[in-house]
Design a protein around this motif. Structure first.
Motif, PDB file in Angstrom:
ATOM      1  N   SER A   1       0.919  -1.211   0.076  1.00  9.49           N
ATOM      2  CA  SER A   1      -0.034  -0.025  -0.005  1.00  9.49           C
ATOM      3  C   SER A   1       0.873   1.232   0.070  1.00  9.49           C
ATOM      4  CB  SER A   1      -1.075   0.160   1.421  1.00  9.49           C
ATOM      5  OG  SER A   1      -1.667   1.121   1.176  1.00  9.49           O
ATOM      6  N   PRO A   2       0.748   2.226  -0.981  1.00 14.40           N
ATOM      7  CA  PRO A   2       1.317   3.335  -0.887  1.00 14.40           C
ATOM      8  C   PRO A   2       1.338   4.334   0.324  1.00 14.40           C
ATOM      9  CG  PRO A   2      -0.242   3.635  -2.357  1.00 14.40           C
ATOM     10  CD  PRO A   2      -0.403   2.329  -2.011  1.00 14.40           C
ATOM     11  N   THR A   3       0.336   4.157   0.969  1.00 13.94           N
ATOM     12  CA  THR A   3       0.085   5.115   2.239  1.00 13.94           C
ATOM     13  C   THR A   3      -0.623   4.341   3.220  1.00 13.94           C
ATOM     14  OG1 THR A   3      -2.323   5.496   1.487  1.00 13.94           O
ATOM     15  CG2 THR A   3      -0.390   7.200   0.712  1.00 13.94           C
ATOM     16  N   ASN A   4      -0.746   4.787   4.493  1.00 13.96           N
ATOM     17  CA  ASN A   4      -1.280   3.992   5.643  1.00 13.96           C
ATOM     18  C   ASN A   4      -2.771   3.842   5.228  1.00 13.96           C
ATOM     19  OD1 ASN A   4       0.881   4.214   7.066  1.00 13.96           O
ATOM     20  ND2 ASN A   4       0.207   6.301   8.196  1.00 13.96           N
ATOM     21  N   THR A   5      -3.364   2.439   5.509  1.00 18.18           N
ATOM     22  CA  THR A   5      -4.674   2.011   5.078  1.00 18.18           C
ATOM     23  C   THR A   5      -5.723   2.322   6.022  1.00 18.18           C
ATOM     24  OG1 THR A   5      -3.477   0.186   3.989  1.00 18.18           O
ATOM     25  CG2 THR A   5      -5.719  -0.007   4.263  1.00 18.18           C
ATOM     26  N   THR A   6      -6.643   2.913   5.806  1.00 16.46           N
ATOM     27  CA  THR A   6      -7.923   3.018   6.689  1.00 16.46           C
ATOM     28  C   THR A   6      -8.959   2.356   6.223  1.00 16.46           C
ATOM     29  OG1 THR A   6      -8.644   4.957   5.495  1.00 16.46           O
ATOM     30  CG2 THR A   6      -7.126   5.384   7.289  1.00 16.46           C
ATOM     31  N   PHE A   7     -10.062   1.689   7.073  1.00 10.68           N
ATOM     32  CA  PHE A   7     -11.123   0.658   6.821  1.00 10.68           C
ATOM     33  C   PHE A   7     -12.380   1.717   7.206  1.00 10.68           C
ATOM     34  CE2 PHE A   7      -7.159  -1.415   7.515  1.00 10.68           C
ATOM     35  CZ  PHE A   7      -6.895  -2.204   6.342  1.00 10.68           C
ATOM     36  N   ASP A   8     -13.337   1.386   6.326  1.00  8.94           N
ATOM     37  CA  ASP A   8     -14.699   1.961   6.757  1.00  8.94           C
ATOM     38  C   ASP A   8     -15.512   1.008   7.755  1.00  8.94           C
ATOM     39  OD1 ASP A   8     -15.365  -0.259   5.245  1.00  8.94           O
ATOM     40  OD2 ASP A   8     -16.182   0.802   3.537  1.00  8.94           O
ATOM     41  N   SER A   9     -16.846   1.325   7.931  1.00 10.47           N
ATOM     42  CA  SER A   9     -17.651   0.654   9.083  1.00 10.47           C
ATOM     43  C   SER A   9     -17.904  -0.579   8.561  1.00 10.47           C
ATOM     44  CB  SER A   9     -18.791   1.687   9.420  1.00 10.47           C
ATOM     45  OG  SER A   9     -19.440   1.649   8.253  1.00 10.47           O
ATOM     46  N   SER A  10     -17.959  -0.937   7.230  1.00  6.22           N
ATOM     47  CA  SER A  10     -18.478  -1.883   6.629  1.00  6.22           C
ATOM     48  C   SER A  10     -17.243  -2.970   6.908  1.00  6.22           C
ATOM     49  CB  SER A  10     -18.634  -1.979   5.032  1.00  6.22           C
ATOM     50  OG  SER A  10     -19.817  -1.308   5.014  1.00  6.22           O
ATOM     51  N   ALA A  11     -16.015  -2.838   6.658  1.00  2.00           N
ATOM     52  CA  ALA A  11     -14.843  -3.498   7.046  1.00  2.00           C
ATOM     53  C   ALA A  11     -14.748  -4.010   8.482  1.00  2.00           C
ATOM     54  CB  ALA A  11     -13.528  -2.884   6.342  1.00  2.00           C
ATOM     55  N   LYS A  12     -14.991  -3.084   9.464  1.00  2.00           N
ATOM     56  CA  LYS A  12     -15.084  -3.274  10.764  1.00  2.00           C
ATOM     57  C   LYS A  12     -16.169  -4.329  11.143  1.00  2.00           C
ATOM     58  CE  LYS A  12     -13.220   1.430  11.827  1.00  2.00           C
ATOM     59  NZ  LYS A  12     -13.465   2.613  12.373  1.00  2.00           N
ATOM     60  N   ILE A  13     -17.280  -4.138  10.572  1.00  4.33           N
ATOM     61  CA  ILE A  13     -18.305  -5.043  10.701  1.00  4.33           C
ATOM     62  C   ILE A  13     -17.914  -6.903  10.267  1.00  4.33           C
ATOM     63  CG2 ILE A  13     -20.745  -5.717  10.330  1.00  4.33           C
ATOM     64  CD1 ILE A  13     -21.420  -2.882  10.180  1.00  4.33           C
ATOM     65  N   TYR A  14     -17.397  -6.511   9.338  1.00  2.52           N
ATOM     66  CA  TYR A  14     -17.126  -8.147   8.498  1.00  2.52           C
ATOM     67  C   TYR A  14     -15.979  -8.628   9.335  1.00  2.52           C
ATOM     68  CZ  TYR A  14     -19.576  -7.358   3.991  1.00  2.52           C
ATOM     69  OH  TYR A  14     -20.573  -7.167   3.196  1.00  2.52           O
ATOM     70  N   THR A  15     -15.084  -7.875   9.726  1.00  2.00           N
ATOM     71  CA  THR A  15     -13.936  -8.539  10.547  1.00  2.00           C
ATOM     72  C   THR A  15     -14.388  -8.711  12.004  1.00  2.00           C
ATOM     73  OG1 THR A  15     -13.065  -6.113  11.151  1.00  2.00           O
ATOM     74  CG2 THR A  15     -12.135  -7.437   9.506  1.00  2.00           C
ATOM     75  N   GLY A  16     -15.225  -8.117  12.384  1.00  3.01           N
ATOM     76  CA  GLY A  16     -15.830  -8.490  13.825  1.00  3.01           C
ATOM     77  C   GLY A  16     -16.884  -9.764  13.599  1.00  3.01           C
ATOM     78  N   VAL A  17     -17.386  -9.949  12.542  1.00  4.81           N
ATOM     79  CA  VAL A  17     -18.173 -11.330  12.286  1.00  4.81           C
ATOM     80  C   VAL A  17     -17.196 -12.359  12.219  1.00  4.81           C
ATOM     81  CG1 VAL A  17     -19.843 -12.347  10.501  1.00  4.81           C
ATOM     82  CG2 VAL A  17     -20.119  -9.900  11.335  1.00  4.81           C
ATOM     83  N   LEU A  18     -16.252 -12.190  11.553  1.00  2.00           N
ATOM     84  CA  LEU A  18     -14.998 -12.999  11.349  1.00  2.00           C
ATOM     85  C   LEU A  18     -14.553 -13.673  12.695  1.00  2.00           C
ATOM     86  CD1 LEU A  18     -13.108 -15.132   9.795  1.00  2.00           C
ATOM     87  CD2 LEU A  18     -11.705 -12.839   9.312  1.00  2.00           C
ATOM     88  N   LEU A  19     -14.263 -12.520  13.285  1.00  2.00           N
ATOM     89  CA  LEU A  19     -13.834 -12.974  14.688  1.00  2.00           C
ATOM     90  C   LEU A  19     -14.565 -13.841  15.616  1.00  2.00           C
ATOM     91  CD1 LEU A  19     -11.225 -12.641  17.062  1.00  2.00           C
ATOM     92  CD2 LEU A  19     -12.251 -10.627  17.698  1.00  2.00           C
ATOM     93  N   GLY A  20     -15.944 -13.594  15.530  1.00  2.00           N
ATOM     94  CA  GLY A  20     -16.791 -14.311  16.320  1.00  2.00           C
ATOM     95  C   GLY A  20     -16.936 -15.606  15.774  1.00  2.00           C
TER      96      GLY A  20
END
Length: 415
Positions: free
Chosen positions: A96-115
């Motif tokens: 990635s050329p810059t620091n990567t930021t993630f939106d709320s959808s990405a946070k929901i998907y990863t939260g579901v994955l963790l569960g």
């Protein structure tokens, strides 16, 4: 004594099977989406079952079960889950050329994955005696996940998963993508002017003729106070603007140009079937070659499933992470990682426990260390998505993956 000729043959078969796997997956997913669209299946469901799914992994699992190699299937599930995070997602952060930021959808998907990863971890470590019932619960969990995410997308809570397929899809599919886009072309545009397909004359909607319109309006305002001057009938150069406005503007509807290259539904069904057959063949080749190699070197099939097979089957995900991160498309990175892992820990694991050999899974299955690494990888992924990705995080994840692969071969935990 090791039969190296047999080993070399199976290594070559394994490499060839990977190409067939990628080809079959592209064919199957692309034409499944087209057939579903023709049948008016909701686009949200199509996105979840194509962009957010790893059907080639399920084929490998089913092929391993059919050849009585359930430990290989279990190793591939756990290893691919680890590889998608430590091996593929890490490369996305690195390139990635810059620091990567993630939106709320990405946070929901990863939260579901963790569960869901926590659920599978507890099931393997403490509740594996549930056997078929536990597998049915995992499949039911996958169905609930699809329904709930589809509802959330419909309500606008999360964004649909972005296509995580490889950018290097087969060239034959490029012509298929034009089926729905260019069925009718009323006008062709060139620069700032609209050009009729059957005429070389241009209308006056372009920016190049704005000054002519202003001049015409001025002449019209002056004509209200002065008597009209008749235009010469035999000298068109006396008023070129009028000649251009009334002689070259065509008010008739432009004819539609039909796309003769549009494929029928039967064509897409045939390609879908061909892709499914290619997937089935590749699954047989991969599982059989890995089983033969493990027997030749007296290695556990689950060990090769966690390391070699999972690394090879997730190579497309690694390429997608690199290309998407270079374009700054973090949504594809999450769909590539979280969507694939959710598919693995629910549907693939559920199919394995419902139809696999449970006795061999207890004797030769994955170790507690490997399951713990799978869960910790999901925890780290969730933390990175919540806080933002940095390049040094990618290097740390990649280093952890290399150490994990090396440690699996050096430390014989199955002896």
């Amino acid at each position: 004594m090791i039969d190296y000729d047999n080993v070399y043959f199976n290594i070559a078969s394994f490499i060839g099977g990977l190409f067939v796997l990628e080809f079959g997956a592209d064919k199957f997913v692309d034409h499944t989406a087209k057939v579903a669209e023709r049948l008016r299946i909701p686009l949200t469901l199509i996105a979840l079952l194509t962009a957010g799914a790893e059907w080639e992994e399920l084929v490998v699992v089913i092929a391993a079960i059919a050849q009585h190699e359930s430990p290989l299937a279990m190793g591939n599930i756990v290893g691919s889950t680890i590889s998608n995070i430590l091996g593929a997602f890490s490369l996305g952060l690195i390139f990635s050329p810059t620091n990567t930021t993630f939106d709320s959808s990405a946070k929901i998907y990863t939260g579901v994955l963790l569960g869901l990863t926590t659920l599978l971890t507890l099931f393997i470590l403490f509740f594996q005696n549930l056997g078929r019932f536990g597998g049915a619960v995992l499949i039911l969990t996958f169905i609930i996940y699809i329904i709930s995410i589809a509802w959330a997308i419909y309500k606008g809570i999360v964004a649909p998963p972005v296509d995580s397929d490889s950018d290097s899809d087969s060239a034959s599919d490029s012509s298929d993508s034009d089926d729905e886009d260019e069925s009718s072309i009323p006008l062709q545009r060139k620069g700032n002017r609209s050009i009729s397909p059957q005429s070389s004359t241009t209308t006056l909607f372009g920016n190049d003729n704005e000054h002519d319109l202003e001049a015409a309006l001025k002449r019209k305002s002056r004509s209200r106070s002065n008597p009209p001057i008749p235009l010469p009938q035999k000298d068109p150069e006396a008023c070129p603007l009028a000649e251009e406005m009334f002689d070259q503007v065509h008010l008739h509807a432009a004819p539609k140009v039909q796309n003769s290259g549009k494929h029928s539904t039967l064509y897409h069904l045939a390609n879908l079937t061909f892709g499914f057959l290619a997937l089935s063949l590749s699954g047989y080749i991969l599982s059989h070659s890995i089983s033969t190699i493990s027997a030749s070197f007296n290695l556990s099939s689950s060990l090769l499933g966690v390391t070699l097979l999972s690394f090879a089957t997730t190579l497309p995900e690694k390429l997608v992470s690199i290309f998407s991160s270079q374009r700054g498309e973090s949504g594809i990175m999450i769909a590539n990682t979280a969507g694939s892992n959710i598919f693995l820990v629910t549907l693939c694991a559920g199919v394995l426990f419902c139809s696999g050999d449970l006795a061999s899974l207890k004797l030769e299955g994955v170790t507690a260390f490997e399951v713990s690494v799978m869960w910790l990888s999901s925890v780290v992924l969730f933390g990175i998505v919540m806080s933002g990705g940095r390049r040094w995080m990618g290097w740390a994840l990649l280093g952890a993956y290399v150490a994990f692969i090396g440690g699996e071969f050096v430390l014989d935990r199955r002896s």
